[in-house]
Design an enzyme around this catalytic site. Structure first.
Site, mmCIF file in Angstrom:
data_model
loop_
_atom_site.group_PDB
_atom_site.id
_atom_site.type_symbol
_atom_site.label_atom_id
_atom_site.label_comp_id
_atom_site.label_asym_id
_atom_site.label_seq_id
_atom_site.Cartn_x
_atom_site.Cartn_y
_atom_site.Cartn_z
ATOM 1 N N SER A 1 -6.831 2.682 5.676
ATOM 2 C CA SER A 1 -6.440 1.282 5.486
ATOM 3 C C SER A 1 -5.477 1.156 4.316
ATOM 4 O O SER A 1 -4.602 0.302 4.305
ATOM 5 C CB SER A 1 -7.661 0.414 5.201
ATOM 6 N N ARG B 1 0.826 -1.206 0.000
ATOM 7 C CA ARG B 1 0.000 0.000 0.000
ATOM 8 C C ARG B 1 0.861 1.257 0.000
ATOM 9 O O ARG B 1 0.513 2.253 -0.619
ATOM 10 C CB ARG B 1 -0.971 0.009 1.181
ATOM 11 N N ARG C 1 -2.221 -5.761 0.161
ATOM 12 C CA ARG C 1 -2.075 -4.486 0.873
ATOM 13 C C ARG C 1 -0.793 -4.448 1.711
ATOM 14 O O ARG C 1 -0.144 -3.436 1.839
ATOM 15 C CB ARG C 1 -3.300 -4.299 1.768
ATOM 16 N N PHE D 1 -15.704 -5.018 -2.484
ATOM 17 C CA PHE D 1 -16.512 -3.805 -2.604
ATOM 18 C C PHE D 1 -16.136 -3.023 -3.862
ATOM 19 O O PHE D 1 -16.937 -2.260 -4.386
ATOM 20 C CB PHE D 1 -16.373 -2.952 -1.343
ATOM 21 N N GLU E 1 -19.590 2.847 -2.710
ATOM 22 C CA GLU E 1 -18.702 2.400 -3.785
ATOM 23 C C GLU E 1 -19.290 2.665 -5.167
ATOM 24 O O GLU E 1 -18.573 3.023 -6.104
ATOM 25 C CB GLU E 1 -18.382 0.905 -3.626
#
Lengths: 282, 321
Positions: free
Chosen positions: B44, B17, B174, B90, B65
């Site tokens: 996040s 990330r 991530r 999502f 979303e």
């Protein structure tokens, strides 16, 4: 204030949109008659004067945008575009025919002058927010106009977009609700009542107005007032009549999508041409 | 393309990330059309530095979303280059129609990043565990689907997509990836990378399964089995040429993915094989199951996503030759 001449001009334009849309739908034999006719007056005001557009340069960066989220009003949008000079009127006769540039629902990649692809209800609302944000980022002073169907606002995405447009204080976004009180299966009131649409948008942080959506003067003046509003997006609830302009359609309960025989088309055109003649000679 | 296999395949120091955020900041500095969208997962995703540097080009729409995707599409219509992120399920499942129509069908220019692929969703559990994200997206005509395996590949691919036009889905681990490539490696979208040559079988892997495939190949060597390993980081368009060549040269294929084998890498490779060069093939991946909660190591065992699962399938496929 809007002068009598300009009002007359808008009224004539609206009748011509109805005539051309009915010719296109009638030529095919079926189509979304109700919602195309109900939004003709707003389209006439937009393409007939309010919108800063250039048919010779349809993707001009500084143009005003129109996102007709109720994509099934395509025939009315195409009629307005053709009358405004984007493409020849004869092309309207190709509606939904093989290889056409004029599909049932608006398509930015097929039709010159169509700014956004719509058809899956609700999606145009987010697209309009994105366009308004993009133009604001670039420092443009243009407007993004969004047309939503009344039944369409049953879609949750509309309210997602409404929340975020208010959060972003998008005063370059002006939405219309074509409140013709009907959806495909019947009256909105009997299926999923929309209640006080203006109040709903206002509670989401929008500036709200409510006008007679068949009255070009009221529509024009509402847009002028909306442009004065700073720091919030605007909604104009248009009280309209589904099938407006052709009595038979107006009186048909199920008029969202109709078959139109040659005789019916002639009847509709006869009615509309009489109105046009009256408007011109008034 | 010049990809060099890392000498030591160890956990990278930097999280994916953070590499993602840094790359976008680098791009944003040079190109003011770059904009970022998120749906309340910027923290996040480690995107706060981007927000700080480019607040006017950051659109955190909140928990919506579908709206995020539409806004991204609208922004792209005005010439912006949007990167929109959410957790994998999502970013795909939740807003598929918006991606399909507002982005794909509308021929707009949108990059979607879905993080926490498959079992790496770990403690977030089944609701957050996408085994189907790439499979869903594969149904969108002309979309490009990428699964960068480490930060070197991630940086290179993100930079490439910024200069291309279309709809892109990037499946993004991530946290820290296992280093597969040396710094400076470059990649060609749509071309698989051969990480190891072999003559008895080809293991075609993506994502976290690439390291498992290499481990399997190394262990198989001890058993006298020579396994070729390909990193098929582009799921769509799939690299037909390399798949056919590997089928011809090694005569057996095993796919390995942290995803449902239905409409994932296993399906994509099988489609190429049956239409061009049928050879025995086996698949390692999730066999039509929902995700579950637990530590990643446990989930890898539970869903048979380990080097030993690959070895087992390799032996099985070779027996079928």
């Amino acid at each position: 204030m809007l002068g009598a001449e300009k009002i007359k001009e808008f009224e004539i334009f609206a009748l011509k949109i109805r005539i051309e849309a009915m010719k296109a739908i009638g030529n095919l034999g079926f189509g979304h008659v109700g919602g195309a006719l109900s939004i003709a007056d707003a389209l006439a005001v937009l393409y007939g004067g309010v919108m800063n557009v250039d048919p010779k340069n349809p993707r001009w960066d500084d143009r005003d945008w129109l996102i007709c989220s109720k994509g099934h009003a395509g025939p009315a949008v195409y009629a307005a575009l053709a009358l405004r000079g984007y493409f020849p009127l004869e092309e309207l006769m190709t509606l939904n025919k093989p290889g056409t540039h004029l599909p049932s629902h608006c398509d930015r990649n097929l039709t010159i002058g169509v700014d956004m692809t719509t058809g899956s209800l609700g999606q145009g609302s987010s697209l309009a927010v994105g366009v308004a944000l993009g133009n604001r980022l670039d420092g443009r002073e243009n407007y993004t106009y969004l047309i939503l169907g009344d039944g369409e606002i049953q879609e949750g995405q509309v309210w997602e977009a409404a929340l975020y447009a208010a959060q972003q204080k998008l005063d370059n976004l002006i939405a219309f609700i074509d409140y013709n009180k009907k959806q495909l299966d019947g009256f909105t009131k009997e299926i999923n009542d929309l209640g006080d649409i203006k109040a709903k948008f206002e509670s989401f942080g929008w500036h709200g107005q409510e006008v007679d959506g068949s009255n070009v003067k009221e529509i024009y003046e509402a847009i002028e007032r909306a442009k004065e509003v700073k720091g919030k997006p605007s909604v104009i609830v248009l009280h309209t009549i589904k099938g407006k302009g052709w009595s038979f359609a107006e009186n048909t309960a199920s008029n969202h999508h109709m078959t139109v025989s040659k005789e019916q088309m002639e009847e509709a055109l006869d009615e509309l041409y009489k109105k046009l003649e009256k408007a011109v000679t008034r | 393309m010049s990809a060099i296999l890392a000498k030591n395949r160890i956990r990278e120091d930097k999280e994916m990330r953070n590499a993602y955020c840094e790359t976008l900041m680098e791009l944003a500095e040079k190109d003011e059309r770059i904009v970022v969208l998120d749906a309340d997962l910027m923290s996040s995703m480690g995107m706060k530095p981007f927000l700080k540097a480019y607040p006017e080009r950051t659109f955190n729409v909140g928990i919506q979303e579908a709206n995020m995707i539409g806004v991204a599409a609208g922004l792209s219509a005005t010439g912006k280059i949007p990167f929109a992120h959410s957790f994998g399920p999502f970013a795909t499942r939740r807003c598929f129609d918006q991606i399909f129509l507002s982005c794909g069908y509308s021929r707009l220019n949108v990059r979607i990043t879905g993080s926490d692929p498959g079992v790496t969703a770990s403690y977030n559990g089944g609701t957050h565990m996408p085994f189907e994200d790439m499979g869903i997206m594969r149904n969108i005509p002309d979309i490009t689907i990428l699964e960068p395996v480490d930060s070197v590949m991630l940086r290179d691919l993100i930079k490439q997509t910024a200069n291309l036009y279309g709809v892109f889905y990037t499946r993004l681990l991530r946290k820290n990836a296992v280093k597969i490539y040396e710094e400076g490696s470059t990649f060609e979208i749509g071309k698989g990378v051969q990480l190891r040559d072999g003559k008895d079988v080809t293991i075609i892997a993506t994502g976290i399964m690439v390291d498992e495939a290499l481990k399997a190949a190394e262990a198989l060597e001890v058993d006298g089995i020579s396994a070729r390993v390909l990193n098929m980081f582009t799921l769509k368009p799939i690299d037909k040429e390399t798949i056919i060549k590997s089928a011809e040269e090694t005569g057996a294929i095993v796919t390995a993915e942290n995803h449902n084998v239905i409409n994932g890498l296993g399906s994509a490779v099988a489609e190429v094989l049956v239409e061009n060069r049928p050879v025995p093939m086996e698949r390692v991946g999730v066999f039509d199951r929902f995700g579950e909660v637990g530590p990643e190591s446990y989930l890898r065992e539970r869903f048979n996503l380990t080097a030993s699962d690959i070895m087992e399938k390799v032996k099985k496929v070779i027996a079928r030759k």
